[in-house]
Design an enzyme around this catalytic site. Structure first.
Site, short mmCIF file in Angstrom:
data_model
loop_
_atom_site.label_atom_id
_atom_site.label_comp_id
_atom_site.label_asym_id
_atom_site.label_seq_id
_atom_site.Cartn_x
_atom_site.Cartn_y
_atom_site.Cartn_z
N LYS A 1 0.84 -1.20 0.00
CA LYS A 1 0.00 0.00 0.00
C LYS A 1 0.88 1.25 0.00
O LYS A 1 2.10 1.17 0.22
CB LYS A 1 -0.90 -0.01 1.24
CG LYS A 1 -0.13 0.06 2.57
CD LYS A 1 -1.06 -0.10 3.77
CE LYS A 1 -0.28 -0.07 5.07
NZ LYS A 1 -1.12 -0.40 6.23
N TYR B 1 13.09 31.68 3.64
CA TYR B 1 11.84 32.39 3.87
C TYR B 1 11.68 32.84 5.32
O TYR B 1 12.08 32.11 6.23
CB TYR B 1 10.65 31.48 3.52
CG TYR B 1 10.45 31.30 2.03
CD1 TYR B 1 10.40 32.38 1.16
CD2 TYR B 1 10.28 30.01 1.50
CE1 TYR B 1 10.20 32.20 -0.20
CE2 TYR B 1 10.06 29.83 0.14
CZ TYR B 1 10.02 30.93 -0.71
OH TYR B 1 9.82 30.75 -2.04
C1 LIG Z 1 -0.34 -1.41 6.96
C2 LIG Z 1 -0.88 -2.67 7.50
C3 LIG Z 1 -0.03 -3.79 7.70
C4 LIG Z 1 1.48 -3.72 7.55
O1 LIG Z 1 2.05 -3.25 8.74
P1 LIG Z 1 3.64 -3.14 8.91
O2 LIG Z 1 3.81 -2.66 10.31
O3 LIG Z 1 4.11 -2.15 7.91
O4 LIG Z 1 4.23 -4.49 8.68
C5 LIG Z 1 -0.62 -4.98 8.10
N1 LIG Z 1 -1.96 -5.07 8.29
C6 LIG Z 1 -2.79 -4.03 8.14
C7 LIG Z 1 -4.24 -4.21 8.38
C8 LIG Z 1 -2.28 -2.78 7.75
O5 LIG Z 1 -3.12 -1.74 7.60
#
Ligand SMILES: *Cc1c(COP(=O)(O)O)cnc(C)c1O
Length: 368
Positions: A38, A264
């Site tokens: 993701k 800035y």
């Molecule tokens: C993002 C997410 C993960 C991955 O978590 P990490 O700590 O990056 O390994 C796993 N399960 C869900 C439901 C998530 O939203």
């Protein structure tokens, strides 16, 4: 000169392979690996990452939203893709692209069943999300009977998986709470299994869960940040290698006098004569203004150069008074040695936020 003014994100696929193999080495051979890709694969660019992991024979992928999964199908990813948080308006696209939705409340369950019935679709695979204490999305354990009754009433849906998410798997001080989540999840799974005649994939752990709670791996683990080389602060793991580096170069050097201002709003007034370097990287690239004014830093010739003044949209300035360097010299914002986690900590955030904030306009270069 590069069209991206010398700033790029470098992604090391060898390190990704190393991390994948490491995660596999600490779980049972029978346990499947779901790779979380993701949020633009945590900033690393998802299509190359997913194709590479598919070649390594990862079992499953997950993304947060439907559009992310559709893009993976469009580049030819064939493995199952779970969507953590689908919205009702995306359910048609989910079916069209053969994606697996998470069902997390009765509303989305009913809408999905209705769509499946008009399409005369049977036994569509879904994962059920159980809320065991994170209180984000998911069915509460008390709703399980009603949920399974509704699924069993017709045969539109097949429960391909059941999962939950830990709130504090990285925090040893909260391990009692995590144990409660694990036991509530186990009870919920047992209840579901008692009411269906087949076995779904059961999964609970994210990266720090995988590392800290080996007893809770169940049938599959969901690994995100670990694949990219980080565990959480409190479960620092030397076996993981950061995959993503952020590199740039010095565009211009100025010699300024005591009393001159930088950037800035005259964010910094030089207390002595100074040599400063301008780096083509700014808050529009994901380096927040919080890193300005001596909070964040970069590395030039292996020496730490603090960010001075306010971070601009497209550039930032660093103090290089004590560094023997020239225009065009390489700048390391973070890499496997100077960790993104350390930089993130300098403004009170975590590697996840720094990595996923890296803007799409920064060129991605892959090395292997
Ligand atoms: C993002 C997410 C993960 C991955 O978590 P990490 O700590 O990056 O390994 C796993 N399960 C869900 C439901 C998530 O939203």
């Amino acid at each position: 000169m590069s069209k991206h003014q010398g700033t790029f994100v470098e992604i090391n696929l060898n390190s990704l392979q190393h991390n994948f193999n490491y995660i596999k080495s600490i779980i049972s051979e029978k346990t499947k690996v779901l790779a979380v890709v993701k949020a633009y694969a945590y900033g690393a660019e998802p299509s190359k990452i997913a194709s590479f992991l598919e070649k390594l024979n990862v079992d499953y992928f997950a993304v947060a939203y439907t559009s992310e999964a559709v893009k993976l199908r469009q580049v030819g990813i064939k493995k199952p893709i779970l969507i953590f948080h689908p919205q009702p308006e995306n359910l048609n696209a989910i079916i069209k692209h053969n994606l697996i939705p998470t069902l997390y409340c009765f509303k989305i369950l009913e809408i999905f069943k209705e769509i499946l019935s008009t399409k005369k679709n049977k036994n569509y695979p879904v994962h059920l999300k159980i809320n065991t204490g994170l209180n984000r999305i998911g069915f509460n354990s008390k709703e399980i009977s009603e949920l399974i009754d509704s699924i069993n009433k017709d045969n539109f849906i097949k429960i391909d998986g059941v999962y939950s998410h830990l709130s504090s798997s990285e925090d040893k001080l909260e391990s009692d709470f995590t144990q409660k989540q694990i036991s509530l999840f186990t009870k919920s799974v047992t209840k579901i299994m008692g009411e269906i005649s087949y076995k779904p994939i059961v999964h609970l752990c994210n990266t720090s869960g995988i590392i800290n709670f080996p007893e809770a791996h169940f049938d599959m683990v969901r690994c995100g940040i670990g694949l990219y080389g980080f565990s959480n602060k409190l479960t620092k793991n030397e076996s993981l290698i950061p995959v993503v580096s952020l590199k740039s170069s010095i565009s211009q050097i100025h010699f300024i006098n005591k009393g001159d201002s930088i950037g800035y709003n005259r964010g910094h007034i030089a207390e002595t004569n100074k040599k400063i370097g301008t780096i083509p990287l700014g808050h529009a690239d994901g380096i927040s203004r919080l890193y300005g004014n001596n909070n964040g830093f970069v590395f030039i010739k292996n020496k730490k150069a603090p960010i001075i003044g306010n971070v601009c949209m497209d550039m930032l300035m660093v103090d290089i008074s004590k560094i023997n360097c020239e225009e065009g010299d390489e700048v390391i914002i973070f890499n496997e040695k100077h960790s993104a986690e350390q930089l993130a900590e300098s403004v009170g955030t975590i590697s996840y936020e720094l990595l996923t904030a890296l803007s799409r306009r920064i060129e991605r270069k892959f090395i292997i």
